[in-house]
Design a protein around this motif. Structure first.
Motif, PDB file in Angstrom:
ATOM      1  N   ASP A 283       0.796  -1.233   0.000  1.00 46.55           N
ATOM      2  CA  ASP A 283       0.000   0.000   0.000  1.00 46.55           C
ATOM      3  C   ASP A 283       0.828   1.283   0.000  1.00 46.55           C
ATOM      4  O   ASP A 283       0.522   2.222  -0.752  1.00 46.55           O
ATOM      5  N   PRO A 284       1.859   1.390   0.830  1.00 45.93           N
ATOM      6  CA  PRO A 284       2.636   2.649   0.807  1.00 45.93           C
ATOM      7  C   PRO A 284       3.266   2.902  -0.563  1.00 45.93           C
ATOM      8  O   PRO A 284       3.443   4.065  -0.970  1.00 45.93           O
ATOM      9  N   TYR A 285       3.590   1.836  -1.258  1.00 50.77           N
ATOM     10  CA  TYR A 285       4.217   1.996  -2.583  1.00 50.77           C
ATOM     11  C   TYR A 285       3.171   2.315  -3.637  1.00 50.77           C
ATOM     12  O   TYR A 285       3.442   3.028  -4.612  1.00 50.77           O
ATOM     13  N   TYR A 286       1.974   1.793  -3.449  1.00 44.45           N
ATOM     14  CA  TYR A 286       0.881   2.171  -4.345  1.00 44.45           C
ATOM     15  C   TYR A 286       0.618   3.687  -4.233  1.00 44.45           C
ATOM     16  O   TYR A 286       0.339   4.360  -5.221  1.00 44.45           O
ATOM     17  N   THR A 287       0.734   4.198  -3.013  1.00 48.65           N
ATOM     18  CA  THR A 287       0.487   5.628  -2.828  1.00 48.65           C
ATOM     19  C   THR A 287       1.493   6.449  -3.641  1.00 48.65           C
ATOM     20  O   THR A 287       1.124   7.447  -4.272  1.00 48.65           O
ATOM     21  N   LYS A 288       2.724   6.001  -3.635  1.00 47.78           N
ATOM     22  CA  LYS A 288       3.738   6.715  -4.434  1.00 47.78           C
ATOM     23  C   LYS A 288       3.492   6.511  -5.926  1.00 47.78           C
ATOM     24  O   LYS A 288       3.696   7.418  -6.738  1.00 47.78           O
TER      25      LYS A 288
ATOM     26  N   GLN B 166       0.718   6.227  -7.387  1.00 46.66           N
ATOM     27  CA  GLN B 166      -0.383   7.109  -7.823  1.00 46.66           C
ATOM     28  C   GLN B 166       0.184   8.428  -8.358  1.00 46.66           C
ATOM     29  O   GLN B 166      -0.309   8.967  -9.344  1.00 46.66           O
TER      30      GLN B 166
ATOM     31  N   PRO C 105      -6.139  10.477  -5.599  1.00 43.20           N
ATOM     32  CA  PRO C 105      -5.748   9.947  -4.292  1.00 43.20           C
ATOM     33  C   PRO C 105      -5.807   8.419  -4.281  1.00 43.20           C
ATOM     34  O   PRO C 105      -6.577   7.811  -5.046  1.00 43.20           O
ATOM     35  N   TYR C 106      -5.015   7.824  -3.394  1.00 43.83           N
ATOM     36  CA  TYR C 106      -5.003   6.366  -3.315  1.00 43.83           C
ATOM     37  C   TYR C 106      -6.230   5.913  -2.540  1.00 43.83           C
ATOM     38  O   TYR C 106      -6.187   5.544  -1.376  1.00 43.83           O
ATOM     39  N   ASN C 107      -7.357   5.958  -3.229  1.00 48.97           N
ATOM     40  CA  ASN C 107      -8.612   5.542  -2.629  1.00 48.97           C
ATOM     41  C   ASN C 107      -9.447   4.933  -3.741  1.00 48.97           C
ATOM     42  O   ASN C 107      -9.780   5.609  -4.718  1.00 48.97           O
TER      43      ASN C 107
ATOM     44  N   ALA D 240       4.466   0.385  -8.346  1.00 46.08           N
ATOM     45  CA  ALA D 240       4.540   0.184  -6.895  1.00 46.08           C
ATOM     46  C   ALA D 240       5.647  -0.809  -6.539  1.00 46.08           C
ATOM     47  O   ALA D 240       6.424  -0.591  -5.602  1.00 46.08           O
TER      48      ALA D 240
END
Lengths: 131, 525
Positions: free
Chosen positions: B116-121, B123, B130-132, B507
């Motif tokens: 998840d933290p890497y998916y946020t980056k 994005q 936003p990562y949602n 990611a």
């Protein structure tokens, strides 16, 4: 309880077909804006104006389920499902029929007719037109 | 900085990390690792534009069911296949990472939560919102309701649309400006020199089409050349294949001519159209809930609606673009075009409201498309063929194999979807049956019209597993049997879900960068 397969009972079940969702999909050029079941029930000859798609579905259903190729069997099948579902002692309302159709989908009583994924009750109603 | 391998005087290149392939994974890795003030060498086969002779290196054979030609589905130039990427971004669903007992070879060595933290980056890198990906969030934000299913086995699942980001264009200047990145164009990896005793890669050789070779040394090497080329490089150099796994488990996202939905006209389907909410283009569809997949023991399928762009959706999208830009203190691009669209759409809507045609029993017919997950199948594979390319290296053969389980899963998913529409009184679906002219063929007898099609998503061919008997790379994407060779890209996916892979590729690149910068990794290499 089984209902007699009189013209009156057949007409009532057919009435629900015509004003129901299923026929609403395939549409009737002359009946698209008519949902009054009383009007339709009073004009059974109007059923002859049904589009071929309805007849085709009925025909295909009976090809798949030849044991139901009988007005009596079809109507009794629908009625017995209604009885099981609602323990009806009087004739079904359109709301009952709609509930039965929904219950068909919930309980996997679905059939595949010409690719359409239909409630078995809907398919039986279509079959009633050609028996 | 950029170097043209055909023209440079360099006799060799020394770096801390050598990345082969400048697609989304390679560019992400280069830019991220460059922040650590280490020297990066980024090798790219092509130049800044597509060129026939370079692209020709991607030719290969398709020996199984038809796929798009291998030199059409992939692009071999700076930016890679992002050059024709459609832009769809969404993370893999959580259950895709889990071991699913009914799917042999399923399970990732880590959970979605770790990624998840890497998916946020990712994005940000892919220029999406936003990562949602919660449907109710977007539904509330945009006041566009989800379909009113009742106690449904279905869930609304949506993706966000990147502009799309052409990595080669968008990040060219960043690569050029980075003093510690040497991006070498027209440099094809032709040889990997391995120290078999120490299990380390000593150097790789980059060769131009004209025959000029440049050795590249580094502490760590990363191959990021795509789902078909990654295994090709390993096979050509006989690396990582001690258990005959390289190239196997080739997966695509399966598309088939699917179905038609009749839905009442009054049902609001705007969310399922290509819509824009708070400036983020999104598109929703439907898939089965994980508990249903487990109960049915099937793979998952996402069903999308090919809705007409109604006046309402055009109005909503233009208004969203204007509102978002103005909220940021800007004027939107194509401002006049948006105003024109809004005025025209409002006119169309008003005309529709006053023509008296508001019969609630009217239905619209909507074609449906689907993207389906393929099960990992060791017989579906990429291998070396006998044809040679212009560099004298064996081209690949692709034998894409689907199973009855894949087909059964698709069919059952669509049956359940259709039943749910009926149950909630939202419409009726017509599924193409195997007997129709455009229907589905049996896995071993695909008709020309009924064949499944891939989505240019090439996955699984150097799959991830900590046990070398079951994977080519470990959980850190390091090739088994080596100490300093890594793989980046969708070839490491053990399973693929139905989600477009680019966001996950980026990611995983960020995750690999984090691993490479850890002190332990640097000591080991």
């Amino acid at each position: 309880m089984f209902i007699k397969t009189t013209d009156k009972s057949r007409r009532r079940i057919l009435k629900y077909t015509v004003c129901g969702f299923f026929l609403g999909i395939f549409g009737l050029p002359t009946m698209r804006h008519t949902n009054d079941p009383n009007i339709l029930a009073a004009n059974p000859d109007a059923l002859s104006l049904l589009p071929d798609s309805m007849r085709e579905i009925g025909k295909e259903y009976l090809n798949s389920y030849p044991e139901e190729r009988s007005r009596k069997v079809l109507v009794n099948s629908i009625q017995s499902r209604l009885n099981v579902m609602k323990n009806l002692t009087n004739e079904p309302s359109w709301a009952d029929m709609k509930e039965l159709i929904t219950d068909d989908f919930q309980t996997d009583q679905v059939v595949y007719v010409k690719g359409w994924v239909l409630s078995r009750t809907e398919a039986r109603l279509a079959a009633l037109y050609i028996v | 900085m950029f170097i043209d391998a055909r023209k440079t005087d360099l006799k060799e290149i020394k770096s801390d990390i050598c990345i082969v392939g400048a697609g989304p994974a390679g560019i992400t890795l280069a830019l991220e690792l460059a922040k650590d003030n280490i020297n990066i060498c980024l090798l790219e086969s092509g130049g800044f534009e597509l060129e026939t002779n370079t692209q020709s290196l991607y030719k290969g054979e398709i020996t199984g069911p038809p796929l798009s030609p291998l030199d059409s589905s992939r692009l071999r130039y700076f930016g890679g296949t992002s050059g024709h990427w459609g832009g769809a971004c969404w993370p893999l669903d959580e259950h895709v990472f889990e071991k699913r007992e009914w799917i042999p070879h399923s399970g990732w060595p880590f959970s979605r939560k770790e990624l998840d933290p890497y998916y946020t980056k990712a994005q940000v890198m892919c220029e999406v919102g936003p990562y949602n990906y919660e449907a109710n969030y977007w539904s509330d934000e945009g006041d566009q309701p989800e379909l009113p299913f009742v106690n449904s086995r279905l869930a609304t699942r949506l993706y966000q649309n990147s502009p799309p980001t052409r990595f080669g264009t968008r990040y060219r200047e960043d690569i050029d400006k980075a003093e510690n990145i040497t991006a070498v164009l027209y440099a094809n990896l032709t040889e990997i020199d391995r120290d078999n005793i120490n299990q380390t890669i000593r150097q790789v050789t980059a060769t131009t089409l004209e025959g000029k070779s440049i050795p590249v040394t580094a502490r760590n090497f990363i191959i990021a050349t795509g789902g078909m080329e990654n295994p090709r490089i390993l096979l050509l150099n006989n690396i990582g294949n001690q258990n005959d796994l390289v190239g196997r488990f080739f997966m695509e996202h399966i598309g088939l001519p699917t179905s038609t939905l009749l839905i009442p006209k009054h049902i609001d389907t705007l969310l399922y159209n290509s819509t824009s909410i708070n400036g983020t283009p999104i598109r929703a569809g439907l898939s089965l809930r994980p508990e249903v997949l487990e109960q049915e023991k099937i793979l998952n399928t996402w069903v999308g609606f090919h809705l007409e762009r109604t006046p309402e959706s055009r109005l909503a999208n233009s208004w969203d673009a204007i509102k978002t830009a103005v909220g940021n203190g800007d004027i939107p691009d194509n401002f006049r075009a948006h105003i024109k669209t809004m005025l025209k759409s409002m006119g169309n809507i008003l005309d529709g409201k006053f023509d008296g045609n508001d019969d609630e029993n009217e239905y619209i017919s909507v074609p449906l498309g689907q993207a389906s997950e393929q099960s990992p199948n060791p017989l579906s594979r990429v291998r070396l063929g006998d044809q040679l390319d212009e560099l004298g290296q064996r081209r690949i053969q692709v034998d894409w194999r689907l199973t009855k389980f894949d087909y059964r899963s698709i069919k059952r998913s669509l049956e359940i979807t259709a039943a749910e529409f009926g149950k909630s009184n939202l419409g009726r679906m017509k599924l193409l049956s195997p007997d129709d002219a455009n229907g589905w063929g049996e896995p071993d007898r695909i008709s020309k019209t009924g064949r499944p099609r891939g989505a240019f998503h090439h996955m699984g061919t150097t799959r991830m597993h900590n046990d070398p008997k079951h994977g080519v790379v470990d959980e850190n994407c390091k090739v088994h049997g080596t100490k300093n060779l890594y793989i980046a890209g969708s070839s490491v996916f053990p399973t693929c879900g139905y989600n477009n892979p680019t966001l996950t590729i980026v990611a995983l690149a960020y995750r690999l960068a984090d691993h490479l910068r850890s002190p332990l990794t640097q000591t080991t290499a």
